[in-house]
Structures are given as C-alpha cells and as structure tokens.
Motif scaffolding. Structure first.
Motif, PDB file in Angstrom:
ATOM      1  N   UNK A 176       0.712  -1.279   0.025  1.00 46.67           N
ATOM      2  CA  UNK A 176       0.053   0.023   0.063  1.00 46.67           C
ATOM      3  C   UNK A 176       0.664   1.245   0.099  1.00 46.67           C
ATOM      4  N   UNK A 177       0.544   2.441  -0.573  1.00 44.32           N
ATOM      5  CA  UNK A 177      -0.632   2.311  -1.614  1.00 44.32           C
ATOM      6  C   UNK A 177      -0.496   1.581  -2.807  1.00 44.32           C
ATOM      7  N   UNK A 178      -1.353   1.353  -3.653  1.00 41.44           N
ATOM      8  CA  UNK A 178      -1.292   0.620  -4.803  1.00 41.44           C
ATOM      9  C   UNK A 178      -1.544   1.741  -5.873  1.00 41.44           C
ATOM     10  N   UNK A 179      -0.669   1.375  -6.962  1.00 40.79           N
ATOM     11  CA  UNK A 179      -0.588   1.938  -8.091  1.00 40.79           C
ATOM     12  C   UNK A 179      -1.936   2.171  -8.634  1.00 40.79           C
ATOM     13  N   UNK A 180      -1.999   3.738  -9.270  1.00 40.19           N
ATOM     14  CA  UNK A 180      -3.479   4.106  -9.695  1.00 40.19           C
ATOM     15  C   UNK A 180      -3.896   5.566  -8.996  1.00 40.19           C
ATOM     16  N   UNK A 181      -5.080   6.028  -8.935  1.00 41.48           N
ATOM     17  CA  UNK A 181      -5.423   7.091  -8.595  1.00 41.48           C
ATOM     18  C   UNK A 181      -6.200   7.275  -7.337  1.00 41.48           C
ATOM     19  N   UNK A 182      -5.683   8.125  -6.407  1.00 40.74           N
ATOM     20  CA  UNK A 182      -6.443   8.495  -5.053  1.00 40.74           C
ATOM     21  C   UNK A 182      -6.891   9.881  -4.943  1.00 40.74           C
ATOM     22  N   UNK A 183      -7.780  10.012  -4.183  1.00 41.10           N
ATOM     23  CA  UNK A 183      -8.179  11.296  -3.808  1.00 41.10           C
ATOM     24  C   UNK A 183      -7.945  11.949  -2.355  1.00 41.10           C
ATOM     25  N   UNK A 184      -6.943  11.118  -1.826  1.00 40.77           N
ATOM     26  CA  UNK A 184      -6.535  11.673  -0.390  1.00 40.77           C
ATOM     27  C   UNK A 184      -4.912  11.753  -0.437  1.00 40.77           C
ATOM     28  N   UNK A 185      -4.410  13.006  -0.016  1.00 45.40           N
ATOM     29  CA  UNK A 185      -3.114  13.088   0.054  1.00 45.40           C
ATOM     30  C   UNK A 185      -2.442  12.363   1.164  1.00 45.40           C
ATOM     31  N   UNK A 224       1.219  12.705  -0.175  1.00 41.41           N
ATOM     32  CA  UNK A 224       1.181  12.975  -1.483  1.00 41.41           C
ATOM     33  C   UNK A 224       1.335  14.356  -2.200  1.00 41.41           C
ATOM     34  N   UNK A 225       1.705  14.465  -3.380  1.00 37.16           N
ATOM     35  CA  UNK A 225       1.633  15.946  -3.946  1.00 37.16           C
ATOM     36  C   UNK A 225       0.628  15.588  -4.913  1.00 37.16           C
ATOM     37  N   UNK A 226       0.182  16.917  -5.303  1.00 38.22           N
ATOM     38  CA  UNK A 226      -0.817  17.009  -6.491  1.00 38.22           C
ATOM     39  C   UNK A 226      -0.218  16.446  -7.679  1.00 38.22           C
ATOM     40  N   UNK A 227      -0.961  15.491  -8.289  1.00 35.69           N
ATOM     41  CA  UNK A 227      -0.684  14.836  -9.491  1.00 35.69           C
ATOM     42  C   UNK A 227       0.165  13.729  -9.576  1.00 35.69           C
ATOM     43  N   UNK A 228       1.136  13.206 -10.338  1.00 36.01           N
ATOM     44  CA  UNK A 228       2.151  12.055  -9.948  1.00 36.01           C
ATOM     45  C   UNK A 228       2.934  11.939  -8.898  1.00 36.01           C
ATOM     46  N   UNK A 229       3.175  10.687  -8.277  1.00 36.09           N
ATOM     47  CA  UNK A 229       3.927  10.511  -7.102  1.00 36.09           C
ATOM     48  C   UNK A 229       4.321   9.258  -7.408  1.00 36.09           C
ATOM     49  N   UNK A 230       5.802   9.284  -7.125  1.00 32.52           N
ATOM     50  CA  UNK A 230       6.808   7.886  -7.335  1.00 32.52           C
ATOM     51  C   UNK A 230       7.112   7.654  -6.065  1.00 32.52           C
ATOM     52  N   UNK A 231       6.643   6.507  -5.483  1.00 31.27           N
ATOM     53  CA  UNK A 231       7.046   5.930  -4.097  1.00 31.27           C
ATOM     54  C   UNK A 231       8.104   4.805  -4.524  1.00 31.27           C
ATOM     55  N   UNK A 250      -1.213   8.552  -8.777  1.00 25.81           N
ATOM     56  CA  UNK A 250      -1.767   9.771  -8.888  1.00 25.81           C
ATOM     57  C   UNK A 250      -2.861  10.437  -7.892  1.00 25.81           C
ATOM     58  N   UNK A 251      -2.375  11.429  -7.312  1.00 25.85           N
ATOM     59  CA  UNK A 251      -3.357  12.344  -6.424  1.00 25.85           C
ATOM     60  C   UNK A 251      -4.074  13.225  -6.899  1.00 25.85           C
ATOM     61  N   UNK A 252      -5.423  12.892  -6.923  1.00 24.24           N
ATOM     62  CA  UNK A 252      -6.364  14.056  -7.583  1.00 24.24           C
ATOM     63  C   UNK A 252      -7.388  14.440  -6.601  1.00 24.24           C
ATOM     64  N   UNK A 253      -7.183  15.606  -5.944  1.00 23.23           N
ATOM     65  CA  UNK A 253      -7.622  16.097  -4.868  1.00 23.23           C
ATOM     66  C   UNK A 253      -9.291  16.376  -5.185  1.00 23.23           C
ATOM     67  N   UNK A 254      -9.938  15.886  -4.455  1.00 20.14           N
ATOM     68  CA  UNK A 254     -11.583  15.916  -4.553  1.00 20.14           C
ATOM     69  C   UNK A 254     -11.824  17.391  -4.773  1.00 20.14           C
ATOM     70  N   UNK A 255     -13.065  17.733  -5.424  1.00 19.38           N
ATOM     71  CA  UNK A 255     -13.647  18.859  -5.641  1.00 19.38           C
ATOM     72  C   UNK A 255     -14.010  19.718  -4.460  1.00 19.38           C
ATOM     73  N   UNK A 256     -14.235  20.860  -4.282  1.00 18.52           N
ATOM     74  CA  UNK A 256     -14.679  21.545  -3.159  1.00 18.52           C
ATOM     75  C   UNK A 256     -16.039  21.231  -3.006  1.00 18.52           C
ATOM     76  N   UNK A 257     -16.804  21.230  -1.574  1.00 17.82           N
ATOM     77  CA  UNK A 257     -18.063  20.902  -1.403  1.00 17.82           C
ATOM     78  C   UNK A 257     -18.616  22.545  -0.635  1.00 17.82           C
ATOM     79  N   UNK A 258     -19.821  22.730  -1.020  1.00 18.52           N
ATOM     80  CA  UNK A 258     -20.262  23.908  -0.474  1.00 18.52           C
ATOM     81  C   UNK A 258     -21.542  23.798   0.240  1.00 18.52           C
ATOM     82  N   UNK A 259     -21.481  24.337   1.594  1.00 18.90           N
ATOM     83  CA  UNK A 259     -22.904  23.933   2.330  1.00 18.90           C
ATOM     84  C   UNK A 259     -23.415  25.399   2.730  1.00 18.90           C
ATOM     85  N   UNK A 260     -24.542  25.583   2.321  1.00 19.20           N
ATOM     86  CA  UNK A 260     -25.393  26.864   2.944  1.00 19.20           C
ATOM     87  C   UNK A 260     -25.859  26.276   4.232  1.00 19.20           C
ATOM     88  N   UNK A 261     -25.825  27.302   5.189  1.00 19.37           N
ATOM     89  CA  UNK A 261     -26.312  26.934   6.380  1.00 19.37           C
ATOM     90  C   UNK A 261     -27.425  28.042   6.636  1.00 19.37           C
TER      91      UNK A 261
END
Length: 488
Positions: A176-185, A224-231, A250-261
């Motif tokens: 771990x981590x496995x090769x591929x795309x993740x959304x957590x740094x 991880x940094x944004x984009x490609x990461x070599x481990x 590959x780290x792809x950050x998740x898009x922002x989330x908007x909450x109206x209170x």
C-alpha cells in the motif's frame, strides 16, 4: 584538496530521528538516472564529509565543485557519480542504506545550491566497503563517513545493472498504496522486505528517509503531492543483496463542497424592517480556492471566504421569490456548487429601481452615490430620508459594504420624477490598490413584463486618478437611460 570533518554515526536507534530530519531538510533522493555503474573519467573529483553543505564549503572545495559542474555541462558524455561511504559499525545492509542516504543529501546540495543538472547525477553507496579506518570508536572512524563526487563515462551492458523495480518482488514488495489514482493526500505505506534486512530507504517524490524494517515489514505515513507521485523502497540484506520496488500513485484532490447554513430553502422574510439578509455557509476544500461567487436571481457577485472556508455575505432581497446559489472554484479549475434554494419575502414594497455596485479586489471600499431631483443625494452619510434630509425621498442605501467585494445597494420606490445620476467613488480615506468596478441597474425588478437590466463596467478605479465614476443617468417616469458609463 580533500576535506574530512567528523560526523556522528547514525545508529539504528536514531532511525526515527533521521526520518524526521530528512523530511525537514528536504534531502532529495533520486532513482539513479543511469541504472548501471560507469567507468571513471579520471582526474577531477572531490571528497566531502557526510552532511556537507555547499554554501559553507571553503574556497578550494567550491572551486573543485565548480570545475566539476562546468566539465559536465560541456561534455554530455559524462555523468556525476555521488558515492556515500560509512563507518564499519552496524550491519552491511544498514551501512548500504546509510551510504545512499549520505549520497542523497550531497546530491541535493549539488543540484539546488551548486547548479548541477539533476538528470546527470548517479547516486551510489559503497557502504562500509570503502572504509579508510577499520578500528577505533566513532570519533576515530569519522574519516569513513564521507561522500565522493566524481565524473564517469557510462558503460552500458559492460557491468551488470541494478535490478529493475519489481524484478525481485519476493525481496521488496510495496503493498500500500497501490498504483493508480487516489483522492487523499495522506496515505499509509506498507511494504514487505523479506530476509534479514533491518534498514530500508524510502523515497517519495525524491525525498528520502531511512526507515527501520520490523519483522520483514515497513509501515510509514506519507503525504502525496498533487498529480504524479513516485514511491520507492530499497533494501539490502546482511549479505549485501539488493532489492527494490516502486509504485506510481496519482493524487487527484476532490472538488470543493459547498454548504449553505442560512438561509434554508423555503425561508420567508418580512422585509418591512429591512430587505437585507445574511447568507452564511462553508466551503470544504482540500485545495486552495481561487474565487467564490454568490448568485442572487442569476446575478453573480464575488464573496470573501476566510481561512476555514467560511463565508457570511449580506444580500438585498428585491423580489417576492429569490433564488440563491454559491459556487466555488479552486486553483485546479474544479468547481463545486451548492443546491439552489428559494427564499420568499412578505410585505415587499414594489421597487422602481435597484442599483448594485461590486468590485473585484478585497480590502477596497467603494461608495455608491445616487443624485436625484431637487439636489437630493443618497450615499453613506445620507442613507435614507429617515437618516438625513439630504437623502432622496423614496430611496435608500440598503447595504453599505466597507470590505470584501461589495455589494453596495440602492433601492428606489415611488421617488420624485426627474433625472437620477448614479456614480461610484473610491473612498478618499484609503490608499488602496486599483480595482475593477461594475454597476448593475435593474428597473422594476419584481415585474417581469417591465423589468430592464443594464450592466455597466468593468471600470478601473483607484485612489486619486479615476477615483470618481459617473455610471449612468436614468429618467423617471420615462424609465429610460439618458446616458451611461461616462468618466467623471
């Protein structure tokens, strides 16, 4: 000239400290650009102590380093070989890892401080095999802890290369981590190192750390940094056999989330006292936000967001039904949008005209001014007829924003007939930066059959020069624009 300076031995008990130091110091490790040894080019070389800092070297060493750099720049057939040497304490496998660590640190100094091309540096470790002193304590063996920088001509296919990643998966295997795309740094690294290795070298995007092997297993936290990461994980057993494995994540950050209170969908507001309400919410984002907009009845306006992603924006309700939405954009172009909500008003007096002033820079204070018939003037010192006799009858400055991006809002209901002049001014007390202002004028906003909307700008305003802007002149009851977007 050869310089040798004492440096304390790195023992297994201090491996955790080494890991922390390497992350702070940013010691860059590289998978060897050329995965095979080379033939010595002879002549020019330099030897420095482990932990050497380029900017603290004496003049003779700096001169030899400069000559090495110039030589490799002028001769593309050469590479720079950086070889780490250790003392004889500890196991051969541990010393091989420490030798690589020493070499990584010096290579980082050569590229970041001395200007060596990174893709022409070959990182190697001799471990304890090149020891100059084979007896005595740590101080006596300080001469062994060194790094040799030399030139070489690569000889591909002549000498057996280092093993490629994955060619010996039974010895080093990243689980771990496995090769591929993740959304957590944040990721947890787990690897198996079979055999009797007790030390390994972990490299993430060129940053190296020595890490202990516990019962043939490595566990570590990585970011991880944004984009490609070599481990990459490299390890040696007690007999000096070498193994490694690497994965690309590959780290792809998740898009922002908007909450109206506030408000919530379906809220009803009594506008008898004031048509102003506060829109509150929060944007959850793993990345830096570029800009955030609030849409009121389809009209966008930029809003401020604090360091925690929170926002609180006043707005003026001008219709019986008002649609709200917030949209955020991060620096990578990803957008997030809140659900559309509808809020209603009661006791809403029909408006003949509503004027919005907004701008594109935070920390700027622009003022909206409206001059009416009979010399009346509504602005921040005369908000409405109840506040000052100077103000326009039937008019009100409902929102006077002294920060953020605006808006300032003027409304008119049953005002006197005549010409109304709309203007904007850069507040005289500020020495701020230039900004681009925009004014939106809406006639009869609550009556679709009579509604007229005109947008003026953007107009660059700044203190002193271009501090005044005469936006438009509107005639009532003719409900026509006499002129617009002229500069005063």
């Amino acid at each position: 000239m050869v310089i040798r300076v004492a440096m304390n031995r790195i023992s297994p008990a201090l491996l955790s400290i080494i890991i922390l130091f390497s992350m702070v110091a940013g010691a860059k490790a590289r998978t060897p650009a050329l995965k095979y040894p080379g033939k010595s080019a002879g002549g020019l070389s330099v030897e420095v102590p482990a932990g050497w800092l380029a900017d603290q070297a004496d003049a003779n060493v700096k001169d030899r380093i400069r000559r090495l750099r110039d030589r490799i720049r002028n001769d593309l057939s050469l590479i720079v070989v950086v070889t780490g040497h250790t003392d004889t304490f500890g196991s051969p496998a541990e010393n091989m890892a420490i030798g690589y660590y020493y070499a990584h640190e010096v290579a980082n100094q050569l590229t970041t401080v001395s200007g060596f091309p990174e893709d022409r540096i070959d990182i190697r470790s001799a471990g304890e095999s090149g020891a100059l002193v084979n007896h005595g304590g740590h101080d006596a063996q300080r001469l062994n802890r060194r790094v040799v920088v030399s030139l070489a001509s690569p000889l591909e296919k002549v000498i057996k290369p280092l093993p490629e990643p994955g060619t010996n998966p039974g010895r080093v295997l990243i689980l771990e981590p496995r090769a591929g795309t993740v959304n957590r740094s944040y990721q947890r690294l787990t690897a198996i190192v079979e055999g009797d290795s007790n030390t390994a070298l972990l490299t993430v995007n060129g940053i190296s750390s020595l890490i202990a092997v516990n019962k043939s297993r490595i566990e570590s936290e990585i970011v991880l940094e944004n984009g490609d990461n070599l481990i990459e994980v490299m390890a040696w057993d007690q007999s000096g056999r070498f193994g490694r494995d690497q994965v690309k994540v590959v780290y792809v950050p998740p898009p922002p989330q908007v909450e109206l209170t506030h408000p919530v969908d379906g809220d009803v507001f009594n506008t008898t006292i004031s048509p102003v309400i506060q829109v509150n919410g929060q944007i959850m984002s793993k990345t830096i936000l570029r800009e955030t907009f609030l849409f009121l009845n389809g009209s966008p306006r930029r809003i401020e967001v604090d360091s925690q992603g929170r926002f609180s924006q006043p707005i003026v309700l001008i219709r019986e039904k008002n649609k709200l939405r917030v949209e955020a954009l991060d620096i990578f172009g990803k957008t997030a949008t809140s659900p559309d909500i509808t809020v209603k008003t009661i006791n809403m007096a029909p408006k003949d005209m509503v004027v919005f002033l907004t701008w594109d820079k935070p920390g700027v204070d622009l003022d909206l001014h409206v001059w009416g018939p009979e010399g009346k003037h509504t602005y921040y010192r005369a908000l409405d007829p109840y506040d000052s006799s100077e103000a326009i009858p039937g008019g009100a400055l409902d929102l006077d924003d002294k920060d953020g991006f605006g808006p300032e809002v003027f409304t008119l209901a049953d005002g006197p007939e005549g010409i109304y002049t709309i203007g904007a001014r850069y507040h005289h007390s500020l020495k701020g930066t230039p900004c681009k202002a925009q004014v939106t004028v809406v006639l009869h906003p609550a009556e679709p059959s009579r509604r007229i909307t005109r947008i003026f700008g953007p107009f660059t305003m700044s203190p002193g020069i271009n501090s005044n802007w005469t936006v438009a002149r509107v005639s009532f009851p003719h409900e026509s624009f006499v002129s617009g977007s002229s500069q005063k």
